[in-house]
Design a protein around this motif. Structure first.
Motif, PDB file in Angstrom:
ATOM      1  N   MET A   1       7.102  57.302  22.633  1.00  0.00           N
ATOM      2  CA  MET A   1       8.445  57.300  22.091  1.00  0.00           C
ATOM      3  C   MET A   1       9.046  58.695  22.267  1.00  0.00           C
ATOM      4  N   ASN A   2      10.283  58.762  22.692  1.00  0.00           N
ATOM      5  CA  ASN A   2      10.962  60.037  22.852  1.00  0.00           C
ATOM      6  C   ASN A   2      11.213  60.683  21.495  1.00  0.00           C
ATOM      7  N   GLN A   3      11.266  62.008  21.499  1.00  0.00           N
ATOM      8  CA  GLN A   3      11.568  62.747  20.284  1.00  0.00           C
ATOM      9  C   GLN A   3      13.012  62.441  19.883  1.00  0.00           C
ATOM     10  N   LEU A   4      13.197  62.000  18.657  1.00  0.00           N
ATOM     11  CA  LEU A   4      14.536  61.682  18.181  1.00  0.00           C
ATOM     12  C   LEU A   4      15.251  62.940  17.723  1.00  0.00           C
ATOM     13  N   ALA A   5      16.586  62.934  17.832  1.00  0.00           N
ATOM     14  CA  ALA A   5      17.396  64.051  17.356  1.00  0.00           C
ATOM     15  C   ALA A   5      17.242  64.171  15.843  1.00  0.00           C
ATOM     16  N   LYS A   6      17.340  65.391  15.338  1.00  0.00           N
ATOM     17  CA  LYS A   6      17.184  65.642  13.909  1.00  0.00           C
ATOM     18  C   LYS A   6      18.539  65.954  13.273  1.00  0.00           C
ATOM     19  N   GLU A   7      18.659  65.587  11.988  1.00  0.00           N
ATOM     20  CA  GLU A   7      19.824  65.926  11.188  1.00  0.00           C
ATOM     21  C   GLU A   7      19.343  66.144   9.756  1.00  0.00           C
ATOM     22  N   PRO A   8      20.085  66.919   8.965  1.00  0.00           N
ATOM     23  CA  PRO A   8      19.656  67.099   7.580  1.00  0.00           C
ATOM     24  C   PRO A   8      19.954  65.848   6.753  1.00  0.00           C
ATOM     25  N   CYS A   9      19.044  65.516   5.865  1.00  0.00           N
ATOM     26  CA  CYS A   9      19.304  64.442   4.908  1.00  0.00           C
ATOM     27  C   CYS A   9      20.530  64.858   4.106  1.00  0.00           C
ATOM     28  N   ILE A  10      21.486  63.980   3.954  1.00  0.00           N
ATOM     29  CA  ILE A  10      22.731  64.314   3.268  1.00  0.00           C
ATOM     30  C   ILE A  10      22.498  64.676   1.803  1.00  0.00           C
ATOM     31  N   LYS A  11      21.393  64.209   1.250  1.00  0.00           N
ATOM     32  CA  LYS A  11      21.119  64.419  -0.166  1.00  0.00           C
ATOM     33  C   LYS A  11      20.246  65.643  -0.444  1.00  0.00           C
ATOM     34  N   CYS A  12      19.151  65.820   0.333  1.00  0.00           N
ATOM     35  CA  CYS A  12      18.211  66.900   0.013  1.00  0.00           C
ATOM     36  C   CYS A  12      18.124  67.996   1.066  1.00  0.00           C
ATOM     37  N   GLY A  13      18.633  67.756   2.287  1.00  0.00           N
ATOM     38  CA  GLY A  13      18.632  68.779   3.323  1.00  0.00           C
ATOM     39  C   GLY A  13      17.427  68.805   4.231  1.00  0.00           C
ATOM     40  N   THR A  14      16.410  67.978   3.969  1.00  0.00           N
ATOM     41  CA  THR A  14      15.238  67.907   4.840  1.00  0.00           C
ATOM     42  C   THR A  14      15.675  67.393   6.211  1.00  0.00           C
ATOM     43  N   LEU A  15      15.177  68.026   7.279  1.00  0.00           N
ATOM     44  CA  LEU A  15      15.520  67.537   8.613  1.00  0.00           C
ATOM     45  C   LEU A  15      14.773  66.239   8.881  1.00  0.00           C
ATOM     46  N   ILE A  16      15.544  65.204   9.201  1.00  0.00           N
ATOM     47  CA  ILE A  16      14.999  63.875   9.457  1.00  0.00           C
ATOM     48  C   ILE A  16      15.537  63.363  10.788  1.00  0.00           C
ATOM     49  N   ASN A  17      14.976  62.270  11.272  1.00  0.00           N
ATOM     50  CA  ASN A  17      15.470  61.663  12.507  1.00  0.00           C
ATOM     51  C   ASN A  17      16.884  61.154  12.297  1.00  0.00           C
ATOM     52  N   ALA A  18      17.749  61.451  13.237  1.00  0.00           N
ATOM     53  CA  ALA A  18      19.163  61.110  13.113  1.00  0.00           C
ATOM     54  C   ALA A  18      19.426  59.616  13.320  1.00  0.00           C
ATOM     55  N   ASN A  19      18.732  58.999  14.237  1.00  0.00           N
ATOM     56  CA  ASN A  19      18.989  57.605  14.578  1.00  0.00           C
ATOM     57  C   ASN A  19      17.759  56.755  14.325  1.00  0.00           C
ATOM     58  N   HIS A  20      17.642  56.262  13.118  1.00  0.00           N
ATOM     59  CA  HIS A  20      16.491  55.423  12.781  1.00  0.00           C
ATOM     60  C   HIS A  20      16.665  54.043  13.401  1.00  0.00           C
ATOM     61  N   PRO A  21      15.584  53.502  13.957  1.00  0.00           N
ATOM     62  CA  PRO A  21      15.661  52.185  14.595  1.00  0.00           C
ATOM     63  C   PRO A  21      15.516  51.032  13.595  1.00  0.00           C
ATOM     64  N   VAL A  22      16.149  51.163  12.442  1.00  0.00           N
ATOM     65  CA  VAL A  22      16.090  50.114  11.432  1.00  0.00           C
ATOM     66  C   VAL A  22      17.449  49.421  11.404  1.00  0.00           C
ATOM     67  N   SER A  23      17.449  48.116  11.613  1.00  0.00           N
ATOM     68  CA  SER A  23      18.705  47.367  11.683  1.00  0.00           C
ATOM     69  C   SER A  23      19.231  47.034  10.292  1.00  0.00           C
ATOM     70  N   LEU A  24      20.525  46.807  10.224  1.00  0.00           N
ATOM     71  CA  LEU A  24      21.149  46.393   8.973  1.00  0.00           C
ATOM     72  C   LEU A  24      20.567  45.056   8.516  1.00  0.00           C
ATOM     73  N   ARG A  25      20.248  44.207   9.457  1.00  0.00           N
ATOM     74  CA  ARG A  25      19.657  42.908   9.115  1.00  0.00           C
ATOM     75  C   ARG A  25      18.343  43.089   8.347  1.00  0.00           C
ATOM     76  N   THR A  26      17.507  44.018   8.808  1.00  0.00           N
ATOM     77  CA  THR A  26      16.241  44.281   8.132  1.00  0.00           C
ATOM     78  C   THR A  26      16.482  44.816   6.728  1.00  0.00           C
ATOM     79  N   VAL A  27      17.421  45.735   6.582  1.00  0.00           N
ATOM     80  CA  VAL A  27      17.733  46.295   5.263  1.00  0.00           C
ATOM     81  C   VAL A  27      18.222  45.197   4.320  1.00  0.00           C
ATOM     82  N   MET A  28      19.038  44.291   4.825  1.00  0.00           N
ATOM     83  CA  MET A  28      19.555  43.199   3.998  1.00  0.00           C
ATOM     84  C   MET A  28      18.420  42.263   3.556  1.00  0.00           C
ATOM     85  N   GLN A  29      17.411  42.106   4.382  1.00  0.00           N
ATOM     86  CA  GLN A  29      16.278  41.241   4.038  1.00  0.00           C
ATOM     87  C   GLN A  29      15.407  41.833   2.937  1.00  0.00           C
ATOM     88  N   LEU A  30      15.605  43.102   2.618  1.00  0.00           N
ATOM     89  CA  LEU A  30      14.825  43.753   1.575  1.00  0.00           C
ATOM     90  C   LEU A  30      15.348  43.472   0.173  1.00  0.00           C
TER      91      LEU A  30
END
Length: 105
Positions: A1-30
């Motif tokens: 897997m290619n290294q994903l771009a990083k961005e700060p978490c809007i809430k805490c500032g930790t650098l996280i992956n900018a583009n998570h491969p989690v779909s809205l459909r999956t989130v709704m199923q939770l």
């Protein structure tokens, strides 16, 4: 897997992956799933690594990070988010090619 771009978490500032491969459909199923099972369900539905799913739950869904307002690098006034581009008090402006956490290294 290619290294994903990083961005700060809007809430805490930790650098996280900018583009998570989690779909809205999956989130709704939770919606009928207990939060303790979110990571396993995301891994199962999306076929991604558990650490990437955990990062998504912790930071994108805000289940594992605490609000931490960053100070302005120029005057120290609290900025609203880690994506802030300027300070309303001193008119400091973030350089377009830098993330806010980089100013505190």
């Amino acid at each position: 897997m290619n290294q994903l771009a990083k961005e700060p978490c809007i809430k805490c500032g930790t650098l996280i992956n900018a583009n998570h491969p989690v779909s809205l459909r999956t989130v709704m199923q939770l919606s009928n799933t207990p939060p303790s099972e979110y990571v396993d369900k995301i891994v199962e539905a999306e076929g991604i690594a558990s650490d990437l799913a955990q990062e998504f739950v912790d930071h994108k869904m805000s289940f594992g990070c605490m609000k931490n307002e960053p100070p302005c690098p120029n005057c120290g006034t609290a900025l609203k988010t880690w994506h802030a581009v300027s300070c309303l008090k001193c008119d400091w402006k973030r350089e377009a090619n830098r993330q806010l956490p980089e100013y505190y290294k």
